[in-house]
Design an enzyme around this catalytic site. Structure first.
Site, short mmCIF file in Angstrom:
data_model
loop_
_atom_site.label_atom_id
_atom_site.label_comp_id
_atom_site.label_asym_id
_atom_site.label_seq_id
_atom_site.Cartn_x
_atom_site.Cartn_y
_atom_site.Cartn_z
N SER A 234 51.96 54.48 43.72
CA SER A 234 53.30 53.93 43.59
C SER A 234 54.38 54.95 43.97
O SER A 234 54.16 56.15 43.90
CB SER A 234 53.47 53.49 42.13
OG SER A 234 54.54 52.60 42.02
N GLN A 256 58.65 56.61 37.28
CA GLN A 256 57.71 56.49 38.38
C GLN A 256 56.67 57.60 38.32
O GLN A 256 55.48 57.38 38.51
CB GLN A 256 58.48 56.53 39.71
CG GLN A 256 57.62 56.24 40.92
CD GLN A 256 56.95 54.90 40.82
OE1 GLN A 256 57.58 53.89 40.60
NE2 GLN A 256 55.64 54.88 40.93
N HIS A 259 53.40 57.41 36.22
CA HIS A 259 52.32 56.46 36.56
C HIS A 259 51.00 57.16 36.83
O HIS A 259 49.94 56.78 36.32
CB HIS A 259 52.70 55.62 37.79
CG HIS A 259 53.32 54.31 37.43
ND1 HIS A 259 52.67 53.36 36.70
CD2 HIS A 259 54.55 53.80 37.70
CE1 HIS A 259 53.46 52.31 36.52
NE2 HIS A 259 54.62 52.56 37.11
N GLU A 323 58.59 51.79 48.51
CA GLU A 323 58.11 50.63 47.74
C GLU A 323 59.25 50.13 46.83
O GLU A 323 59.62 48.97 46.87
CB GLU A 323 56.91 51.05 46.89
CG GLU A 323 56.33 49.93 46.04
CD GLU A 323 55.35 50.42 44.99
OE1 GLU A 323 55.28 51.65 44.74
OE2 GLU A 323 54.66 49.57 44.39
N HIS A 324 59.78 51.05 46.01
CA HIS A 324 60.93 50.73 45.15
C HIS A 324 62.12 51.53 45.64
O HIS A 324 61.99 52.73 45.93
CB HIS A 324 60.66 51.14 43.69
CG HIS A 324 59.45 50.51 43.09
ND1 HIS A 324 58.23 51.13 43.02
CD2 HIS A 324 59.28 49.29 42.50
CE1 HIS A 324 57.35 50.35 42.43
NE2 HIS A 324 57.95 49.22 42.10
N ASP A 357 59.62 45.96 36.99
CA ASP A 357 58.21 46.14 36.63
C ASP A 357 57.76 45.09 35.62
O ASP A 357 56.60 44.70 35.59
CB ASP A 357 58.00 47.52 35.99
CG ASP A 357 58.05 48.64 37.02
OD1 ASP A 357 57.91 48.35 38.21
OD2 ASP A 357 58.23 49.81 36.61
N HIS A 416 41.49 21.01 79.91
CA HIS A 416 42.74 20.80 79.19
C HIS A 416 43.62 19.77 79.90
O HIS A 416 44.26 18.94 79.26
CB HIS A 416 43.51 22.13 79.04
CG HIS A 416 42.94 23.04 78.00
ND1 HIS A 416 41.66 23.53 78.06
CD2 HIS A 416 43.48 23.56 76.85
CE1 HIS A 416 41.43 24.31 77.00
NE2 HIS A 416 42.52 24.34 76.26
#
Lengths: 425, 425
Positions: A234, A256, A259, A323-324, A357, A416
């Site tokens: 993360s 963060q 984590h 990501e964030h 979150d 076709h």
């Protein structure tokens, strides 16, 4: 401990943006072997691997209804209420993502449209480890239910006490998921890929996990399964200026960093003073954290970057593709308008990442490792696929016939061409 | 040549639904080696591989503006008009896919929304081979332009005459793509993955190709690139009954069969008589095809299946999950309502697959090999990703604060709790 950079030149941005590298290749043989065994021996291999890796002797892989119901009595009323509040917001935000397409007449008599249909069978992986990640159940089960997936299953490993935590069982039940299997790791991913006597095969696998789970999800792609996202550690990037509150920002970066030791936090500042004050605040706040060691270790991957130009700051952030992304500056509109790549964006002083979150309603399953350049986070669409339809009248086909025949001829495909000519013979 | 099945039992449906297997593992070392060389030697390796595989000595990899402009004089006016007509319909259908999300207030003071943003850099692979596949340029370049991708590049190999066909150059120019590179195969995919002196690195790679291209796209996933779809040979499933026209259906099956010897065609019929008459029609029509040998070979993979129950027929079709699905029965509404898995659906007697291949407006890049169970075909969304945003006021965060703190505490993440508490100290 933190790497400081001042107006780094563009040519080193790719280097700065590199995430800590994780070499999954070395665990591939182990994962391949687990897949082989689960495919061959089904449930027996799951029991064996759970004994080996989780030190747990399971009596049954499927969690009993009785144990699920019992969990309701084991979770505090307060926490149950909190989970229900979060569920309400997540539901509201994901229901708003329902899209109904109109039918389009591209030519007279040629009607075309799209319809989104639920993926019938999905598997949600909920990691175990140091804490019960029941919030991830909300993030995956709620959109799966709204999409209308018929079969939604959860695989999650036993905790150190040999059982699935009550919070996990309660949240799953609250979301209406009754098929919960006590199995984790690569063996859980293999089980959902092939199916076993107990666990049904699924079409798409969701959820975070350790490196074995990540590798297993990647490997499942070889067997007609799809996955939500390529996973990675993360990350958070905070943008600040003179007007930012250093204490707020320090708390965000630490949330963060706690984590895992491979988490990455970045502060981009258009004020030099802010960098110093955030650092001081981090030193104050980190002492009090129970996961202090983890946070300090992951701060080693962190970078505090000063830019004297708004344009360079926003260009760098797009290159990094966080990501964030927390935007805590006075001139927020400028930075919002420049966003090209990000997973989830938090605007203003009172939008900490932890709101997203858990409880604001947005999803927390997001693209890491620069993947926000090309991937969306998990959303309602992740649980559906789009089918196109067309209904053409005789007049409609006659309107298209010359175009089809000329193009088919130029591509040397006379079969076709014939599909049109036989219809007007 | 065709396999006949009458009311097959459900337990053999997975077996019937199996596509011809292609083992790509054996070409993996070759593809890995090409990636290694292109990463190391860039343009030089592209010139080398093009000489080796395409027997062409290129003077330059990038196609010159002059050659692109010249193509306008080398394509017939009629064909140019046809391509423009198709473009108009494809544009209309893909523009209708634009979605604007509303901002949602999940709680008082908590505003959440989604925005779709273009993927900045995309690479379109257009195969060479026996025919110039300019229709695929329309299907990929049009939605890329509508999405607003900033850098759109095309890689396509030289034809046997050592040049890119004029139809391809004309169509690319018509779609506003000016960066066209004369390189094909796995080396083209590697070039778009890493970038070379001439070819820019992209974030997502689109387009069909032979087994080397397919393997290379799969392999590019290891390098922070994403791809449109896992590729496989093309397929068509036609559903017919007593009211169907056997000649129309035969032409549809043959149009799919002529694509390649690994194409697969399935007829599901709720009338036994139709099966016999379609077979006779196939024998009549196949004789006249220039790609007769290919069609006859791929008919060996084909199956004609009779069901005496509508429910079983529709359940089987969902189990098969066809790429293309033609519904040519009286009771079409029943079968439309039952669709769970399909790439693109063609409804009624006058909706041949070739309409969607070229000109109706729908996309022809679709999930094969049963992947319509979990993948959409290429559409506007394929060229965008969704970013979530949230903007929370002080009151909003205070409304969420108890929920966030209780959940963070239960997940043992006190750094997450702090992000709220420091804001209300």
């Amino acid at each position: 401990m933190i790497i400081d950079l001042i107006n780094p030149a563009r040519n080193i941005w790719p280097e700065i943006s590199k995430r800590p590298e994780i070499d999954l290749e070395k665990i591939k043989p182990l994962v391949e072997n687990i897949f082989k065994e689960v495919k061959k021996n089904g449930d027996n291999s799951l029991l064996k691997f759970t004994k080996e890796f989780d030190k747990t002797l399971l009596k049954s892989i499927k969690v009993k209804r009785k144990d699920i119901l019992n969990s309701h009595n084991k979770v505090s009323e307060k926490l149950k209420q909190a989970i229900k509040s979060a569920k309400k917001n997540i539901e509201k935000f994901h229901k708003a993502q329902i899209v109904i397409f109109k039918k389009i007449e591209t030519e007279k008599g040629v009607q075309c449209w799209q319809e989104k249909k639920a993926i019938e069978k999905v598997g949600l992986y909920i990691p175990g480890g140091t804490a019960p990640l029941f919030s991830t159940i909300l993030m995956l089960a709620i959109p799966a239910k709204i999409a209308g997936c018929k079969e939604i299953i959860i695989c999650t490993p036993p905790s150190k006490r040999g059982k699935i935590p009550n919070e996990v069982l309660f949240t799953a039940d609250l979301c209406g998921i009754s098929k919960i299997y006590c199995v984790g790791g690569a063996q859980a991913i293999a089980a959902m890929t092939f199916g076993t006597e107990t666990i049904p095969k699924v079409y798409k696998i969701f959820g975070p996990g350790n490196q074995y789970v990540t590798m297993a999800k990647q490997y499942s792609l070889n067997y007609n399964v799809s996955i939500d996202l390529p996973a990675g550690p993360s990350e958070l990037l905070v943008l600040g200026d003179l007007t930012s509150n250093p204490s707020f920002i320090a708390s965000d970066l630490l949330s963060q960093a706690e984590h895992g030791i491979d988490s990455q936090v970045i502060l981009v500042s258009i004020s030099k003073g802010l960098i110093t004050s955030v650092k001081n605040e981090i030193l104050n706040q980190v002492k009090l954290l129970s996961r202090k060691e983890i946070a300090l270790e992951s701060l080693k991957n962190s970078k505090f970057i000063y830019f004297n130009s708004n344009k360079n700051a926003s260009d760098f952030i797009n290159e990094y593709a966080p990501e964030h992304y927390i935007i805590s500056v006075e001139n927020e509109d400028y930075f919002i308008s420049k966003i090209l790549n990000a997973g989830s964006v938090f605007i203003g002083k009172y939008s900490p990442e932890s709101a997203g979150d858990y409880a604001s309603g947005t999803n927390h399953t997001l693209p890491t490792n620069g993947y926000s350049k090309q991937y969306s986070g998990v959303n309602l669409d992740s649980f559906t696929k789009t089918i196109t339809f067309q209904k053409i009248t005789k007049t409609g086909l006659s309107n298209l016939s010359e175009t089809i025949q000329l193009m088919a001829q130029a591509e040397n495909l006379d079969g076709h061409m014939n599909t049109v000519s036989v219809r007007f013979k």
